[in-house]
Design a protein around this motif. Structure first.
Motif, PDB file in Angstrom:
ATOM      1  N   MET A 161       0.847  -1.193   0.000  1.00 21.23           N
ATOM      2  CA  MET A 161       0.000   0.000   0.000  1.00 21.23           C
ATOM      3  C   MET A 161       0.884   1.246   0.000  1.00 21.23           C
ATOM      4  SD  MET A 161      -2.851   1.242   2.801  1.00 21.23           S
ATOM      5  CE  MET A 161      -3.904  -0.180   2.499  1.00 21.23           C
ATOM      6  N   ASN A 162       0.474   2.259  -0.753  1.00 19.91           N
ATOM      7  CA  ASN A 162       1.199   3.516  -0.780  1.00 19.91           C
ATOM      8  C   ASN A 162       1.282   4.111   0.636  1.00 19.91           C
ATOM      9  OD1 ASN A 162       1.222   6.653  -1.050  1.00 19.91           O
ATOM     10  ND2 ASN A 162       1.913   5.927  -3.046  1.00 19.91           N
ATOM     11  N   ARG A 163       2.426   4.650   0.990  1.00 19.35           N
ATOM     12  CA  ARG A 163       2.644   5.160   2.350  1.00 19.35           C
ATOM     13  C   ARG A 163       1.699   6.304   2.700  1.00 19.35           C
ATOM     14  NH1 ARG A 163       7.508   4.501  -0.012  1.00 19.35           N
ATOM     15  NH2 ARG A 163       8.852   2.854   0.783  1.00 19.35           N
ATOM     16  N   ILE A 164       1.328   7.111   1.708  1.00 17.29           N
ATOM     17  CA  ILE A 164       0.410   8.220   1.976  1.00 17.29           C
ATOM     18  C   ILE A 164      -0.968   7.681   2.350  1.00 17.29           C
ATOM     19  CG2 ILE A 164      -0.677  10.295   1.023  1.00 17.29           C
ATOM     20  CD1 ILE A 164       1.707  10.420  -0.958  1.00 17.29           C
ATOM     21  N   VAL A 165      -1.458   6.724   1.573  1.00 13.41           N
ATOM     22  CA  VAL A 165      -2.761   6.113   1.857  1.00 13.41           C
ATOM     23  C   VAL A 165      -2.739   5.453   3.228  1.00 13.41           C
ATOM     24  CG1 VAL A 165      -4.423   4.357   1.118  1.00 13.41           C
ATOM     25  CG2 VAL A 165      -3.264   5.766  -0.596  1.00 13.41           C
ATOM     26  N   SER A 166      -1.662   4.726   3.501  1.00 15.82           N
ATOM     27  CA  SER A 166      -1.535   4.031   4.785  1.00 15.82           C
ATOM     28  C   SER A 166      -1.528   5.016   5.952  1.00 15.82           C
ATOM     29  CB  SER A 166      -0.252   3.201   4.786  1.00 15.82           C
ATOM     30  OG  SER A 166      -0.082   2.533   6.013  1.00 15.82           O
ATOM     31  N   LEU A 167      -0.844   6.143   5.791  1.00 15.04           N
ATOM     32  CA  LEU A 167      -0.792   7.140   6.858  1.00 15.04           C
ATOM     33  C   LEU A 167      -2.181   7.591   7.259  1.00 15.04           C
ATOM     34  CD1 LEU A 167       0.635   9.283   8.670  1.00 15.04           C
ATOM     35  CD2 LEU A 167       0.575  10.809   6.685  1.00 15.04           C
ATOM     36  N   PHE A 168      -2.988   7.989   6.294  1.00 15.55           N
ATOM     37  CA  PHE A 168      -4.303   8.534   6.619  1.00 15.55           C
ATOM     38  C   PHE A 168      -5.272   7.461   7.110  1.00 15.55           C
ATOM     39  CE2 PHE A 168      -2.578  11.927   3.958  1.00 15.55           C
ATOM     40  CZ  PHE A 168      -2.869  13.021   4.756  1.00 15.55           C
ATOM     41  N   GLN A 169      -5.056   6.227   6.715  1.00 11.56           N
ATOM     42  CA  GLN A 169      -5.881   5.144   7.255  1.00 11.56           C
ATOM     43  C   GLN A 169      -5.563   4.902   8.728  1.00 11.56           C
ATOM     44  OE1 GLN A 169      -5.651   1.580   4.885  1.00 11.56           O
ATOM     45  NE2 GLN A 169      -6.842   2.459   3.189  1.00 11.56           N
ATOM     46  N   ASN A 170      -4.280   4.980   9.060  1.00  7.41           N
ATOM     47  CA  ASN A 170      -3.849   4.670  10.425  1.00  7.41           C
ATOM     48  C   ASN A 170      -3.830   5.882  11.341  1.00  7.41           C
ATOM     49  OD1 ASN A 170      -3.355   1.884   9.870  1.00  7.41           O
ATOM     50  ND2 ASN A 170      -1.435   2.448   8.880  1.00  7.41           N
ATOM     51  N   HIS A 171      -3.774   7.075  10.755  1.00 11.94           N
ATOM     52  CA  HIS A 171      -3.640   8.301  11.553  1.00 11.94           C
ATOM     53  C   HIS A 171      -4.449   9.391  10.857  1.00 11.94           C
ATOM     54  CE1 HIS A 171      -1.321  11.745  13.403  1.00 11.94           C
ATOM     55  NE2 HIS A 171      -1.530  10.972  14.457  1.00 11.94           N
ATOM     56  N   PRO A 172      -5.760   9.379  10.995  1.00 10.87           N
ATOM     57  CA  PRO A 172      -6.619  10.235  10.176  1.00 10.87           C
ATOM     58  C   PRO A 172      -6.658  11.711  10.558  1.00 10.87           C
ATOM     59  CG  PRO A 172      -7.945   8.895  11.662  1.00 10.87           C
ATOM     60  CD  PRO A 172      -6.547   8.409  11.801  1.00 10.87           C
ATOM     61  N   THR A 173      -6.099  12.093  11.696  1.00 13.13           N
ATOM     62  CA  THR A 173      -6.184  13.502  12.111  1.00 13.13           C
ATOM     63  C   THR A 173      -4.820  14.034  12.547  1.00 13.13           C
ATOM     64  OG1 THR A 173      -6.648  13.005  14.445  1.00 13.13           O
ATOM     65  CG2 THR A 173      -8.539  13.142  12.949  1.00 13.13           C
ATOM     66  N   HIS A 174      -4.710  15.364  12.580  1.00 13.37           N
ATOM     67  CA  HIS A 174      -3.529  16.075  13.085  1.00 13.37           C
ATOM     68  C   HIS A 174      -2.230  15.626  12.408  1.00 13.37           C
ATOM     69  CE1 HIS A 174      -6.367  17.344  16.164  1.00 13.37           C
ATOM     70  NE2 HIS A 174      -5.504  18.286  16.484  1.00 13.37           N
ATOM     71  N   ASN A 175      -2.284  15.520  11.082  1.00 10.79           N
ATOM     72  CA  ASN A 175      -1.087  15.189  10.318  1.00 10.79           C
ATOM     73  C   ASN A 175      -0.372  16.465   9.889  1.00 10.79           C
ATOM     74  OD1 ASN A 175      -1.080  12.161   9.933  1.00 10.79           O
ATOM     75  ND2 ASN A 175      -3.177  12.659   9.317  1.00 10.79           N
ATOM     76  N   LEU A 176       0.920  16.510  10.171  1.00  6.50           N
ATOM     77  CA  LEU A 176       1.722  17.687   9.841  1.00  6.50           C
ATOM     78  C   LEU A 176       2.653  17.367   8.678  1.00  6.50           C
ATOM     79  CD1 LEU A 176       2.713  20.558  10.401  1.00  6.50           C
ATOM     80  CD2 LEU A 176       4.297  19.601  12.102  1.00  6.50           C
ATOM     81  N   ASN A 177       2.468  18.124   7.600  1.00  5.73           N
ATOM     82  CA  ASN A 177       3.292  17.987   6.401  1.00  5.73           C
ATOM     83  C   ASN A 177       4.202  19.212   6.316  1.00  5.73           C
ATOM     84  OD1 ASN A 177       4.346  17.711   3.827  1.00  5.73           O
ATOM     85  ND2 ASN A 177       2.385  17.733   2.768  1.00  5.73           N
ATOM     86  N   LEU A 178       5.503  18.996   6.273  1.00  7.53           N
ATOM     87  CA  LEU A 178       6.465  20.090   6.171  1.00  7.53           C
ATOM     88  C   LEU A 178       7.047  20.137   4.770  1.00  7.53           C
ATOM     89  CD1 LEU A 178       7.018  21.808   8.742  1.00  7.53           C
ATOM     90  CD2 LEU A 178       6.382  19.469   9.336  1.00  7.53           C
ATOM     91  N   TYR A 179       7.061  21.347   4.210  1.00  5.97           N
ATOM     92  CA  TYR A 179       7.665  21.571   2.894  1.00  5.97           C
ATOM     93  C   TYR A 179       9.031  22.219   3.055  1.00  5.97           C
ATOM     94  CZ  TYR A 179       8.771  24.058  -1.435  1.00  5.97           C
ATOM     95  OH  TYR A 179       9.426  24.542  -2.541  1.00  5.97           O
ATOM     96  N   PHE A 180      10.007  21.742   2.282  1.00  3.35           N
ATOM     97  CA  PHE A 180      11.278  22.443   2.179  1.00  3.35           C
ATOM     98  C   PHE A 180      11.809  22.313   0.756  1.00  3.35           C
ATOM     99  CE2 PHE A 180      12.670  18.140   3.126  1.00  3.35           C
ATOM    100  CZ  PHE A 180      13.859  17.994   2.430  1.00  3.35           C
ATOM    101  N   THR A 181      12.680  23.232   0.393  1.00  9.60           N
ATOM    102  CA  THR A 181      13.236  23.257  -0.953  1.00  9.60           C
ATOM    103  C   THR A 181      14.505  22.419  -1.006  1.00  9.60           C
ATOM    104  OG1 THR A 181      12.371  25.493  -1.265  1.00  9.60           O
ATOM    105  CG2 THR A 181      14.067  24.754  -2.800  1.00  9.60           C
ATOM    106  N   ALA A 182      14.573  21.484  -1.942  1.00  7.54           N
ATOM    107  CA  ALA A 182      15.753  20.639  -2.092  1.00  7.54           C
ATOM    108  C   ALA A 182      16.978  21.502  -2.396  1.00  7.54           C
ATOM    109  CB  ALA A 182      15.534  19.629  -3.213  1.00  7.54           C
ATOM    110  N   GLY A 183      18.094  21.198  -1.732  1.00  5.33           N
ATOM    111  CA  GLY A 183      19.331  21.917  -1.995  1.00  5.33           C
ATOM    112  C   GLY A 183      19.442  23.253  -1.301  1.00  5.33           C
TER     113      GLY A 183
END
Length: 259
Positions: A1-23
């Motif tokens: 299963m894709n890790r993103i799909v699995s994350l929301f199935q197992n942890h449906p709330t309060h998910n923190l996604n951090l963006y950063f620029t490569a390099g």
């Protein structure tokens, strides 16, 4: 299963996604930041692919893009940096950027490289939905790469439902019609928009981006979605601190748990 799909199935709330620029801030900081986010308790990570004309981004991310390009970052270099990352990183990892460098690299070649290094999904804001469905979806599917669509307060209900029916993982819910880093807080207009989308009972979870920067705004976003995305505020953290691991751990803790 894709890790993103699995994350929301197992942890449906309060998910923190951090963006950063490569390099950025330095060329070889990509893996350092990625590993620090893994250890700090982030839930998923969005790595920006530097581009010379990031029109949807505000000054903070534009500057990080320019510096990363001057540092020598490229799509080819990013894939070299991500090789072997799954030996130390289990978080879902997405690449975010503009469609032109991906097309130049070759859509199939790009998706194949993503699969080889363990990237789970792509966010390409300037790729039209219809173009993706007609030309690219079979390629993404072949390599198990999710395409994450964005919606804004101006996106029609018809288009939101089309996106929802053709999505897996999550929907990126842009909080306002502005560039990144230009908003502070969550306004009443935003809350009305969030409520309108919630009432649609979409099948995919949503993450709210633009205007999220601290514990207060993160918690506010989590009242209306499955979590939030922080970009410009996090870029400033890594921009202003020499000890990246320590600064990242402190910042993620402050956002998720409060000061």
């Amino acid at each position: 299963m894709n890790r993103i799909v699995s994350l929301f199935q197992n942890h449906p709330t309060h998910n923190l996604n951090l963006y950063f620029t490569a390099g950025y801030p330095k060329l070889e900081d990509t893996r350092t930041i990625l590993k620090a986010l893994q250890e700090s308790g982030a839930d998923l990570v969005e790595i920006g692919m530097p581009y010379s004309d990031p029109v949807a981004d505000g000054e903070t991310i534009q500057i990080s893009n320019q510096q990363a390009l001057e540092n020598g970052m490229s799509v080819k270099k990013l894939f070299e940096q991500l090789r072997g990352m799954r030996e130390e990183v289990s978080l879902p990892v997405l690449l975010m950027g503009y469609i032109n460098p991906v097309i130049q690299f070759g859509i199939e070649n790009f998706c194949q490289h993503c699969a080889e290094v363990g990237v789970d999904g792509l966010i390409l804001p300037d790729m039209p939905v219809d173009e993706y469905l007609e030309f690219y979806k079979p390629i993404f599917d072949r390599y198990g790469i999710l395409n994450i669509f964005l919606i804004t307060p101006q996106t029609s209900e018809k288009r939101i439902r089309q996106i929802d029916s053709n999505s897996e993982g999550f929907i990126y819910m842009v909080s306002s019609a502005s560039v990144t880093g230009s908003q502070t807080g969550v306004s009443q207009d935003m809350e009305a928009y969030f409520a309108r989308v919630n009432a649609m009972n979409l099948r995919n979870p949503r993450l709210i981006g633009f205007g999220i920067k601290d514990h207060e705004t993160f918690e506010k976003a989590c009242q209306h979605a499955s979590g939030a995305i922080i970009g410009s505020a996090f870029i400033r953290v890594i921009q202003q601190n020499e000890n990246l691991a320590e600064a990242i751990t402190s910042y993620v803790s402050s956002v998720k748990q409060g000061a």
